[in-house]
Scaffold this motif. Structure first.
Motif, short mmCIF file in Angstrom:
data_model
loop_
_atom_site.label_atom_id
_atom_site.label_comp_id
_atom_site.label_asym_id
_atom_site.label_seq_id
_atom_site.Cartn_x
_atom_site.Cartn_y
_atom_site.Cartn_z
N LEU A 1 0.83 -1.21 0.00
CA LEU A 1 0.00 0.00 0.00
C LEU A 1 0.86 1.26 0.00
CD1 LEU A 1 -2.81 -1.10 2.48
CD2 LEU A 1 -3.12 -0.53 0.06
N SER A 2 1.91 1.26 0.81
CA SER A 2 2.79 2.42 0.90
C SER A 2 3.50 2.69 -0.42
CB SER A 2 3.81 2.21 2.02
OG SER A 2 4.72 3.28 2.05
N VAL A 3 4.06 1.65 -1.04
CA VAL A 3 4.76 1.82 -2.31
C VAL A 3 3.78 2.25 -3.39
CG1 VAL A 3 6.07 0.60 -4.11
CG2 VAL A 3 6.61 0.21 -1.71
N GLN A 4 2.59 1.66 -3.40
CA GLN A 4 1.60 2.03 -4.41
C GLN A 4 1.18 3.49 -4.27
OE1 GLN A 4 -2.59 0.56 -4.30
NE2 GLN A 4 -2.00 -0.40 -6.23
N GLY A 5 0.93 3.93 -3.06
CA GLY A 5 0.55 5.31 -2.83
C GLY A 5 1.65 6.28 -3.23
N THR A 6 2.89 5.94 -2.93
CA THR A 6 4.02 6.78 -3.30
C THR A 6 4.16 6.87 -4.82
OG1 THR A 6 5.14 6.17 -1.24
CG2 THR A 6 6.50 7.16 -2.97
N ALA A 7 3.96 5.76 -5.51
CA ALA A 7 4.02 5.76 -6.97
C ALA A 7 2.91 6.64 -7.55
CB ALA A 7 3.92 4.34 -7.51
N MET A 8 1.75 6.60 -6.92
CA MET A 8 0.64 7.45 -7.38
C MET A 8 0.95 8.92 -7.20
SD MET A 8 -2.65 5.29 -6.15
CE MET A 8 -3.10 3.76 -6.95
N VAL A 9 1.61 9.26 -6.09
CA VAL A 9 2.02 10.64 -5.86
C VAL A 9 2.97 11.07 -6.97
CG1 VAL A 9 3.38 12.15 -4.35
CG2 VAL A 9 1.65 10.64 -3.37
N GLU A 10 3.93 10.22 -7.31
CA GLU A 10 4.91 10.57 -8.34
C GLU A 10 4.26 10.76 -9.70
OE1 GLU A 10 7.95 11.44 -7.85
OE2 GLU A 10 8.00 10.91 -5.75
N LEU A 11 3.16 10.08 -9.95
CA LEU A 11 2.43 10.26 -11.21
C LEU A 11 1.48 11.44 -11.16
CD1 LEU A 11 1.64 6.57 -12.24
CD2 LEU A 11 3.21 8.16 -13.33
N GLY A 12 1.34 12.05 -9.99
CA GLY A 12 0.45 13.20 -9.86
C GLY A 12 -0.99 12.83 -9.54
N ALA B 1 -3.82 8.59 -4.34
CA ALA B 1 -2.85 8.36 -3.26
C ALA B 1 -3.50 8.57 -1.90
CB ALA B 1 -1.64 9.27 -3.42
N LYS B 2 -4.38 9.56 -1.81
CA LYS B 2 -5.09 9.80 -0.54
C LYS B 2 -6.06 8.66 -0.23
CE LYS B 2 -4.42 14.75 -0.59
NZ LYS B 2 -4.98 16.07 -0.79
N GLU B 3 -6.65 8.04 -1.26
CA GLU B 3 -7.50 6.86 -1.05
C GLU B 3 -6.68 5.71 -0.47
OE1 GLU B 3 -9.44 5.85 -4.72
OE2 GLU B 3 -10.39 7.83 -4.88
N VAL B 4 -5.48 5.54 -1.02
CA VAL B 4 -4.58 4.49 -0.52
C VAL B 4 -4.18 4.81 0.91
CG1 VAL B 4 -2.34 3.36 -0.84
CG2 VAL B 4 -3.78 3.85 -2.81
N LEU B 5 -3.94 6.09 1.20
CA LEU B 5 -3.60 6.52 2.56
C LEU B 5 -4.74 6.17 3.53
CD1 LEU B 5 -1.63 8.05 4.46
CD2 LEU B 5 -2.88 10.13 3.89
N ALA B 6 -5.98 6.37 3.09
CA ALA B 6 -7.13 6.04 3.95
C ALA B 6 -7.18 4.54 4.23
CB ALA B 6 -8.42 6.50 3.29
N LYS B 7 -6.89 3.72 3.21
CA LYS B 7 -6.84 2.26 3.42
C LYS B 7 -5.75 1.91 4.42
CE LYS B 7 -8.22 0.90 -1.25
NZ LYS B 7 -7.76 0.26 -2.49
N LEU B 8 -4.60 2.55 4.24
CA LEU B 8 -3.46 2.27 5.12
C LEU B 8 -3.75 2.71 6.55
CD1 LEU B 8 -0.67 1.00 4.97
CD2 LEU B 8 0.25 3.22 4.37
N GLN B 9 -4.51 3.80 6.72
CA GLN B 9 -4.87 4.26 8.06
C GLN B 9 -5.77 3.24 8.75
OE1 GLN B 9 -6.44 8.09 6.98
NE2 GLN B 9 -4.59 9.15 7.66
N LYS B 10 -6.64 2.57 7.98
CA LYS B 10 -7.49 1.52 8.56
C LYS B 10 -6.66 0.32 8.98
CE LYS B 10 -11.63 2.75 5.98
NZ LYS B 10 -12.54 2.38 4.89
#
Length: 165
Positions: A105-116, A121-130
């Protein structure tokens, strides 16, 4: 002749029952040879040898395609090579095996940030927070990446340069 339809129906019913496969491994047991190649790939990645790391990790996945760690490390290699779309695809494969994999999840979210893709990425962050209700390093890492934004320079053409159509 009268028994044929009955026998046929019974045969069809019997063949539709699930038959346990003898010798099948549980999903949480990864082949030791796959783990060995994963460790070689991780060592090569740490040494900055991205091609060697990629080769070893692909071999680990060929030996056992259920090796989530190999998918995640391959995604990290792709991130170093600035192949963010590939990193997202690789983490998707890891998340198909285990939807709550913190590293994936962390790597995926970071890759999404890099793609803009900040919203994704914030959706992935919400999953990771759960998943990390009490906090974890992966949560802090993704949160920092979202705050920082893409590290790639948004290449703008110099003033007076015509736009390509």
């Amino acid at each position: 002749m009268r028994l044929s339809p009955v026998v046929l129906a019974l045969g069809l019913a019997a063949s539709s029952f699930a038959v346990p496969v003898i010798g099948q491994k549980p999903d949480n047991q990864i082949a030791p040879k796959s783990i060995e190649f994963q460790q070689k790939g991780e060592a090569a990645f740490a040494a900055g040898k991205l091609m060697e790391a990629d080769d070893a990790l692909e071999t680990a996945l060929a030996v056992d395609p259920r090796n989530r760690g190999a998918f995640v490390t391959m995604a990290r290699v792709a991130m170093k090579q600035k192949l963010f779309g590939q990193a997202i695809r690789l983490t998707n494969k890891a998340l198909q095996l285990e939807p709550t994999d913190r590293d994936a999840l962390s790597v995926q979210g970071t890759a999404m940030v890099e793609l803009g893709a900040d919203a994704r990425a914030k959706e992935v962050l919400a999953k990771l927070q759960k998943v990390c209700a009490s906090g974890c390093p992966q949560l802090a890492e993704l949160n920092a990446a979202i705050t920082r934004g893409p590290t790639l320079a948004q290449a703008k053409p110099p003033a007076g340069t015509p736009k390509k159509n």
